[in-house]
Scaffold this motif. Structure first.
Motif, short mmCIF file in Angstrom:
data_model
loop_
_atom_site.label_atom_id
_atom_site.label_comp_id
_atom_site.label_asym_id
_atom_site.label_seq_id
_atom_site.Cartn_x
_atom_site.Cartn_y
_atom_site.Cartn_z
N ILE A 51 -9.37 -3.82 6.95
CA ILE A 51 -10.25 -4.07 5.80
C ILE A 51 -9.66 -5.14 4.87
N LEU A 52 -8.34 -5.30 4.91
CA LEU A 52 -7.67 -6.27 4.04
C LEU A 52 -7.30 -7.55 4.79
N ARG A 53 -8.11 -7.92 5.79
CA ARG A 53 -7.82 -9.11 6.58
C ARG A 53 -7.82 -10.38 5.74
N ASN A 54 -8.68 -10.42 4.75
CA ASN A 54 -8.77 -11.60 3.90
C ASN A 54 -7.44 -11.78 3.15
N PRO A 55 -6.73 -12.89 3.36
CA PRO A 55 -5.41 -13.04 2.73
C PRO A 55 -5.45 -13.09 1.21
N GLU A 56 -6.54 -13.59 0.65
CA GLU A 56 -6.65 -13.63 -0.82
C GLU A 56 -6.68 -12.21 -1.39
N GLU A 104 5.51 4.86 6.48
CA GLU A 104 6.08 6.20 6.46
C GLU A 104 5.00 7.28 6.56
N TYR A 105 3.84 7.03 5.91
CA TYR A 105 2.78 8.04 5.89
C TYR A 105 1.95 8.02 7.16
N LEU A 106 1.55 6.83 7.60
CA LEU A 106 0.76 6.70 8.82
C LEU A 106 1.70 6.38 9.97
N ASN A 107 1.94 7.34 10.83
CA ASN A 107 2.96 7.17 11.85
C ASN A 107 2.46 6.46 13.11
N THR A 108 1.14 6.27 13.25
CA THR A 108 0.64 5.56 14.43
C THR A 108 0.22 4.15 14.05
N ALA A 109 0.48 3.22 14.95
CA ALA A 109 0.13 1.82 14.71
C ALA A 109 -1.38 1.64 14.68
N ASP A 110 -2.10 2.46 15.44
CA ASP A 110 -3.55 2.35 15.49
C ASP A 110 -4.17 2.65 14.13
N SER A 111 -3.71 3.71 13.46
CA SER A 111 -4.25 4.05 12.15
C SER A 111 -3.86 3.02 11.10
N ARG A 112 -2.64 2.47 11.20
CA ARG A 112 -2.22 1.40 10.28
C ARG A 112 -3.08 0.16 10.47
N ILE A 170 0.86 -1.18 0.00
CA ILE A 170 0.00 0.00 0.00
C ILE A 170 0.89 1.23 0.00
N THR A 171 0.69 2.11 -0.98
CA THR A 171 1.41 3.38 -1.00
C THR A 171 0.39 4.51 -0.92
N ILE A 172 0.66 5.46 -0.03
CA ILE A 172 -0.22 6.61 0.15
C ILE A 172 0.57 7.86 -0.20
N ASN A 173 0.10 8.60 -1.19
CA ASN A 173 0.78 9.81 -1.69
C ASN A 173 2.25 9.53 -1.99
N ASP A 174 2.52 8.44 -2.68
CA ASP A 174 3.86 8.00 -3.10
C ASP A 174 4.78 7.68 -1.93
N LYS A 175 4.22 7.41 -0.76
CA LYS A 175 5.01 6.99 0.40
C LYS A 175 4.50 5.63 0.86
N ASP A 176 5.37 4.88 1.53
CA ASP A 176 4.96 3.61 2.10
C ASP A 176 3.97 3.87 3.23
N SER A 186 -9.39 11.49 9.67
CA SER A 186 -10.39 11.53 8.60
C SER A 186 -9.82 11.01 7.29
N GLN A 187 -8.52 11.17 7.07
CA GLN A 187 -7.90 10.61 5.87
C GLN A 187 -7.95 9.09 5.90
N VAL A 188 -7.69 8.50 7.07
CA VAL A 188 -7.75 7.04 7.19
C VAL A 188 -9.17 6.54 6.93
N ASP A 189 -10.17 7.23 7.46
CA ASP A 189 -11.56 6.83 7.23
C ASP A 189 -11.94 6.97 5.76
N ALA A 190 -11.45 8.02 5.10
CA ALA A 190 -11.73 8.20 3.67
C ALA A 190 -11.06 7.09 2.84
N ILE A 191 -9.85 6.71 3.22
CA ILE A 191 -9.13 5.65 2.52
C ILE A 191 -9.86 4.32 2.68
N ILE A 192 -10.35 4.04 3.90
CA ILE A 192 -11.07 2.78 4.15
C ILE A 192 -12.32 2.71 3.28
#
Length: 136
Positions: free
Chosen positions: A57-62, A43-51, A34-40, A80-86
């Protein structure tokens, strides 16, 4: 940024003033991520909670191994960015497969949170706060 000619599924997610454009590229199994605004994502989401909230949402391994996800997000704060991405990822997954719609809907990923800041009205200090009143 290099142009990718692969087939992709695109969707838009919004929350407050954040707008996320999500593209799910169907990958052959090499370098999925997953890259967000050309960053890993780390690198973009600095908190583990938001990651964690985002990767939930991508829990399904397939699904996780099948896509390379690129996201462009503007406006708002980190939450709000994380919620919009989800929401964008969920909408793109339903474009990919209608079978995923029911479980995503059940988890609440497809619902748009419409709460936004109320506009300021004239004669008031804020949206509802009135100026101080004195009798004399």
């Amino acid at each position: 940024m290099k142009a990718q000619t692969e087939k992709y599924f695109e969707a838009v997610g919004r929350r407050k003033t954040s707008i996320a454009r999500v593209r799910l590229f169907v990958s052959d199994g090499t370098k999925n991520g997953i890259t967000i605004n050309d960053k890993d994502i780390k690198e973009y989401l600095n908190t583990a909670d938001s990651r964690h909230k985002l990767t939930e949402i991508l829990r399904n391994p397939e699904v996780k191994e099948k896509f390379n996800i690129t996201i462009k997000v503007v406006g708002g704060g980190m939450s709000s960015q994380v919620d919009a991405i989800i929401l964008g990822i969920a909408r793109a997954l339903t474009e990919f497969s209608q079978e995923l719609r029911k479980p995503l809907k059940k988890e609440g990923f497809l619902s748009r949170d419409a709460r936004i800041k109320e506009r300021r009205k004239f004669g008031l200090k804020k949206a509802r706060k009135s100026p101080q009143w004195s009798k004399r």
